[in-house]
Design an enzyme around this catalytic site. Structure first.
Site, mmCIF file in Angstrom:
data_model
loop_
_atom_site.group_PDB
_atom_site.id
_atom_site.type_symbol
_atom_site.label_atom_id
_atom_site.label_comp_id
_atom_site.label_asym_id
_atom_site.label_seq_id
_atom_site.Cartn_x
_atom_site.Cartn_y
_atom_site.Cartn_z
ATOM 1 C CD GLU A 147 -2.878 -1.446 2.179
ATOM 2 O OE1 GLU A 147 -3.283 -0.449 2.797
ATOM 3 O OE2 GLU A 147 -3.225 -2.609 2.459
ATOM 4 C CG HIS A 430 -9.209 -5.355 1.616
ATOM 5 N ND1 HIS A 430 -9.283 -3.986 1.587
ATOM 6 C CD2 HIS A 430 -10.055 -5.810 0.663
ATOM 7 C CE1 HIS A 430 -10.148 -3.618 0.656
ATOM 8 N NE2 HIS A 430 -10.641 -4.694 0.078
ATOM 9 C CD GLU A 449 -6.392 -2.893 0.720
ATOM 10 O OE1 GLU A 449 -5.829 -3.707 1.475
ATOM 11 O OE2 GLU A 449 -6.821 -1.805 1.127
ATOM 12 C CD GLU A 455 -7.670 0.989 3.331
ATOM 13 O OE1 GLU A 455 -8.495 0.654 4.184
ATOM 14 O OE2 GLU A 455 -6.668 0.316 3.051
HETATM 15 C C1 NOJ Z 1 -8.240 -2.523 5.978
HETATM 16 C C2 NOJ Z 1 -9.068 -2.697 4.761
HETATM 17 O O1 NOJ Z 1 -8.370 -2.295 3.612
HETATM 18 C C3 NOJ Z 1 -10.349 -1.911 4.938
HETATM 19 O O2 NOJ Z 1 -11.123 -1.978 3.759
HETATM 20 C C4 NOJ Z 1 -11.098 -2.418 6.126
HETATM 21 O O3 NOJ Z 1 -12.218 -1.604 6.333
HETATM 22 C C5 NOJ Z 1 -10.225 -2.400 7.381
HETATM 23 N N1 NOJ Z 1 -8.979 -3.031 7.119
HETATM 24 C C6 NOJ Z 1 -10.890 -3.111 8.550
HETATM 25 O O4 NOJ Z 1 -11.037 -4.481 8.286
HETATM 26 CA CA CA Z 2 -5.839 -1.974 3.404
#
Ligand code: NOJ
Ligand code: CA
Length: 649
Positions: A147, A430, A449, A455
């Site tokens: 990320e 993710h 992901e 996010e």
């Molecule tokens: C990281 C994830 O990328 C996100 O989408 C998620 O809401 C949070 N973790 C909590 O699980």
């Molecule tokens: Ca994430």
């Protein structure tokens, strides 16, 4: 058509290969070989004793994807190196040359006893670039896994790079180094040892060994895509799928690509909480409202995060408290799952493991059985924790910390995928292991992901800049679908200085649905925010997530990309175009459309004053009648976009 050449030979007993394009070097002589924790290595004393060739021309059908029919056309060369020093030691390097790239894997016999355990401590595979150039990469050894914002620079600056690793040689082709069919092995990244000399670096186990295997083992494919234009990389990713095994699932009728909404963005904005309390996001009432919204708009599902016990303690640092089968008292799982089905949609499950893997694996069978029982057909999993903090307990109950892309993680994902499939559940992971095309074999592992997603625009410092998505189209997306979660309509929430929040125009948010492929595509905003722009929302209602054809028609990395795709369920085509920092005029010949058919082009574009910074909501929705003979011109704003549905008349 460009001709890709591979040479393979033994140089003083060390296996080497090189790659050319139209006779010009792309990879200079590059070494191959293996070192092991004990016993002899397969590094020197290896003589080339045999070459076998073959070729394949085949078309196979995808369950879902960017295109329905995939062509696998390649010539194969298998070079066998026999060891002069290790009894029964040999390496067969199997090369496949495609029209737009080359791949190879190793089939190794370290002695006659096939099942003897061995630990690989180093795979010596090199990619020796023939000359310098530009590179686009994320750093491989940092805490936040994949990320990161992409770095851009000269090749020599990329010390350790995740794959897909995108390059352009000076005056030469674009390249992407990646791997395919990562199973029973550790993920690789590339480590630049000397200028332009990239060596495969395998992620180690907690005890330092790289891969735990047996004396006869096969590696994942090491892949090199080659293209004259940057968009050739996007159009050439079938190589990755072609190198994976065919579909293992007999019944795939239950897999449903489409758009979903979720109780999700509110937690990232800080409006709701995952844990219990007065702002608990996952309440029965709120979920009902999301189900109603999904039903009204024909979306496939409603993701609900924070539905299960475990978020109230220190879940981030102690995932062992997470319970995967017990809902919070204010969340009626069974009733909501039933209500969703009554309304023609489904709940989407959520398993945040916090990378406490043994805790998750001990509950997994029950957790998937529960989902199957209530009719949940997809789960989002999560592995929040720093890279290298993937926790398993060994036989003695001691905590061992593994990497998110090491062999343990690879095998964990495999266990999850197979178990989920046996309960008819699709997976969206993710903080995952990167994609290497396993969706061909396990089409229930639909998306993931492994990217700096939307996010970060809620809380990232900095948020994703304008160049981010036109970069990942040519980098991360080469590995496979991404759950980037587009579709934020309230772009200016809590914007303090204009530089925070989502750095795109609204039209660009729509275009992302076409540019960034995922079979499960989120409409990520709070549902109440869609009411402010009903005309624009219509595009999200229409856009499919399963295509019969996809073509990237023009673009430059980090700058812009124009992508067109044909709906798998109709004769409609869709276009998505996005820009980075600079406004840009684009001209798109519509020659991809079917000859002789008239289309209504439903256009969602930036308005004349649009700019991500101070005018993201300036948009125009209009319609025109077009045919394949037409050419459309658009002015895209800075970090802007255009999205079009070409509805066949
Ligand atoms: C990281 C994830 O990328 C996100 O989408 C998620 O809401 C949070 N973790 C909590 O699980
Ligand atoms: Ca994430």
């Amino acid at each position: 058509m460009a001709a890709i050449g591979v040479e393979v030979w033994s140089q003083a007993g060390e296996p080497h290969y090189a790659v050319t394009l139209d006779g010009e070097p792309v990879l200079s002589p590059s070494q191959m070989g293996f070192r092991f924790a004990s016993g002899p290595n397969l590094e020197a004393g290896l003589e080339l004793t045999g070459i076998d060739t073959a070729s394949r021309e085949e078309i196979w059908e995808q369950v879902w994807g960017e295109r329905q029919f995939v062509r696998d056309h390649h010539n194969e060369l298998a070079a066998t190196f026999e060891s002069e020093t290790v009894e029964g030691g040999r390496i067969t390097v199997r090369f496949r040359a495609f029209d737009d790239g080359v791949a190879f894997r190793f089939e190794v016999e370290r002695g006659a006893d096939a099942d003897a355990p061995v630990v690989i401590t180093d795979e010596l595979t090199e990619f020796m670039l023939a000359r310098s150039g530009e590179a686009w990469w994320t750093p491989a050894n940092e805490f936040n896994r994949y990320e990161y914002i992409y770095s851009t620079g000269r090749v020599e600056e990329a010390a350790n790079a995740h794959t897909p690793f995108t390059l352009r040689l000076d005056d030469g082709p674009y390249l992407s180094i990646h791997e395919a069919a990562l199973v029973n092995y550790s993920g690789m990244h590339v480590d630049q040892r000397r200028d332009r000399q990239f060596e495969v670096e395998l992620r180690p186990w907690s005890d330092g060994g790289k891969v735990r295997t047996t004396a006869h083992f096969t590696t994942p494919w090491r892949t090199l895509q080659i293209g004259d234009e940057a968009v050739d990389l996007i159009n050439g990713t079938d190589i990755i799928l072609n190198l994976n095994e065919p579909n293992q699932l007999e019944d795939t009728s239950w897999l449903e690509p489409g758009v979903y909404v979720g109780i999700w963005w509110g937690m990232h904005l800080g409006e709701f909480t995952w844990g219990s309390g007065e702002n608990h996001g996952a309440t029965t009432e709120r979920t009902q409202a999301y189900i109603d919204f999904a039903a009204e708009n024909d979306f496939v599902g409603v993701l609900v995060e924070g539905w299960n016990i475990g978020w109230d303690g220190d879940w981030f640092n102690n995932g062992d408290i997470i319970d995967f089968t017990t809902p919070y008292p204010d969340f009626d799982l069974e009733a909501l799952a039933a209500y969703a089905q009554e309304r023609g949609t489904r709940l989407i499950g959520h398993h945040e493991t916090s990378a406490a893997i043994t805790n998750y694996e001990s509950q997994m069978a029950d957790a998937f059985a529960l989902y199957e029982q209530v009719g949940i057909r997809a789960v989002k999993t999560g592995y929040v924790d720093d890279a290298g903090e993937y926790m398993r307990r060994d036989e003695d109950g001691h905590a061992r910390y593994e990497w998110h892309d090491g062999q343990f993680a690879v095998e964990h994902h495999q266990r999850v995928t197979e178990l989920a499939a046996s309960h008819r559940v699709a997976v969206n992971a993710h903080e995952p292991v990167k994609d290497t095309g396993l969706r061909r074999t396990w089409p229930n592992f639909m998306t993931r992901e492994g990217v700096r997603g939307q996010e970060f625009n809620a809380w990232g410092d900095p948020p994703n800049g304008p160049a981010h998505t036109p970069t990942i189209a040519f980098t991360r997306m080469l590995s496979g679908p991404a759950d980037f979660t587009p579709g934020i309509f309230d772009l200016t929430f809590e914007r303090q200085d204009g530089a925070r929040g989502v750095q795109t125009t609204l039209a660009k948010q729509l275009a992302l649905y076409v540019v960034l492929y995922s079979p499960l595509q989120m409409a990520a905003d709070l549902i109440e925010n869609y009411g402010a722009h009903p005309q624009m929302f219509q595009f999200i209602r229409d856009v499919p997530a399963d295509w019969s054809e996809s073509i990237a028609v023009q673009g430059a990395i980090g700058d812009h990309v124009v992508q067109v795709r044909k709906d798998r369920a109709s004769e409609d085509w869709y276009l998505g175009a996005i820009t980075g920092e600079e406004a840009r005029a684009i001209r798109v010949p519509l020659d991809f459309l079917e000859d002789g058919v008239t289309y209504e082009a439903q256009i969602y574009r930036d308005g004349p004053d649009a700019h991500w910074f101070d005018s993201p909501y300036d948009y125009v929705v209009e319609s025109r009648t077009v045919t394949a003979a037409d050419v459309l011109d658009f002015d895209l704003a800075a970090s802007g976009g255009v999205a079009i549905r070409f509805a066949a008349q």
